[in-house]
Enzyme design. Sequence first.
Site, PDB file in Angstrom:
ATOM      1  N   HIS A 247      -5.501   4.645  -4.632  1.00  0.00           N
ATOM      2  CA  HIS A 247      -5.453   6.031  -4.139  1.00  0.00           C
ATOM      3  C   HIS A 247      -6.027   6.992  -5.185  1.00  0.00           C
ATOM      4  O   HIS A 247      -6.778   7.917  -4.861  1.00  0.00           O
ATOM      5  CB  HIS A 247      -4.015   6.432  -3.805  1.00  0.00           C
ATOM      6  CG  HIS A 247      -3.509   5.911  -2.506  1.00  0.00           C
ATOM      7  ND1 HIS A 247      -3.079   4.621  -2.352  1.00  0.00           N
ATOM      8  CD2 HIS A 247      -3.365   6.508  -1.288  1.00  0.00           C
ATOM      9  CE1 HIS A 247      -2.678   4.439  -1.098  1.00  0.00           C
ATOM     10  NE2 HIS A 247      -2.856   5.559  -0.426  1.00  0.00           N
TER      11      HIS A 247
ATOM     12  N   GLU B 179      -9.589   3.273  -1.343  1.00  0.00           N
ATOM     13  CA  GLU B 179      -8.246   3.081  -0.787  1.00  0.00           C
ATOM     14  C   GLU B 179      -8.301   2.608   0.650  1.00  0.00           C
ATOM     15  O   GLU B 179      -7.439   1.870   1.114  1.00  0.00           O
ATOM     16  CB  GLU B 179      -7.463   4.403  -0.929  1.00  0.00           C
ATOM     17  CG  GLU B 179      -6.049   4.387  -0.388  1.00  0.00           C
ATOM     18  CD  GLU B 179      -5.984   4.845   1.058  1.00  0.00           C
ATOM     19  OE1 GLU B 179      -5.012   4.462   1.739  1.00  0.00           O
ATOM     20  OE2 GLU B 179      -6.893   5.557   1.488  1.00  0.00           O
TER      21      GLU B 179
END
Length: 340
Positions: free
Chosen positions: A307, A10
């Site tokens: 994420h 991420e």
Amino acid sequence: MIIIDGSEGEGGGQVLRYACALSLMTGEAFTIGNIRGGREKPGLMRQHVTAIEAACVIGGAECTGLAVGSNSISFRPGRVTPGDYHFAVGTAGSTALVLQTVLVPLMLADAPSRLVIEGGTHAMAAPPFEFIERTLLPVINRMGPTISARLVRHGFFPRGGGWIEVDIVPAALRPVECAERGALRRVGATAILAGIPFDVGDRELKTAAKTLPDWPPESFVTRQLPADQGPGNALLLEAVFDNVTEIMSAFGKIGVPAERLAKTAARRMAGYLACEAFAGPYLQDQLILPFAIAGGGHFSTVKLSQHTLTAAALVERFLGTGVRFAEHEDGAILVEVGRS
């Protein structure tokens, strides 16, 4: 000592928040370099510093290199101590992201805690308060702890000034299954305005209604806050199912038409409604950590985000817990935690 490259996966602040939480729960120290290396402005921002400071306070941790702009830190955890804590970001930095750093460690502590966090409650690149209260915490509470949250004052970018309170009654986490979201019970669209012309919210709602034509007219409402809580604007789109509530949001930004923001949020909600998955795009990564600590469980979700993949990689490094992803014919992804 676990070594982490903050530019991988991420590449943002989530790596910091997950690493701090996992370090406090495992006792494993870590060093992270290239902090937020995947962002336009790398290094620690004020909200990241506050989140790490909060982890240090609740966990008796030591952290070197902690300063705004720093691109590397070393974190050595101590013992998590429950209690009454007050953290202030000092900007419109997200209160929700500070909470995410300390929530799981405190809900496994040996006594209740109460948190007050000041900062942004409705700002870009972070979940709004309503998402934490109505989407995330109900799932967490099914796993054992009892957590309640209150919004005392809204805080918008760039002023901030928001205030949230969170009460945590800890308990051991138990695995849960979240594959089915159940029947749709109600929907709602709320345009929140503080020191912003009414026309802005009206345009947002009309645009959202065009993308969500099946939503009843009475579900679109405007909420005006006192002007001294602004200037600020947020659009919240909510779908309440038997087993989960999903909230998509958009936040007013200078130079960006209200219609564009509303259309993006409404399209995301339409995409979620068209799928049968339990977790939307913003809930999925936040379930990885509590499910891993519980030692198992599974949930269905939409297309995986970076994420989520980053969260899975971190829990495997700190806990040795595997996360398995399996795509279903309807496009939903089944996420099984505790499977290699």
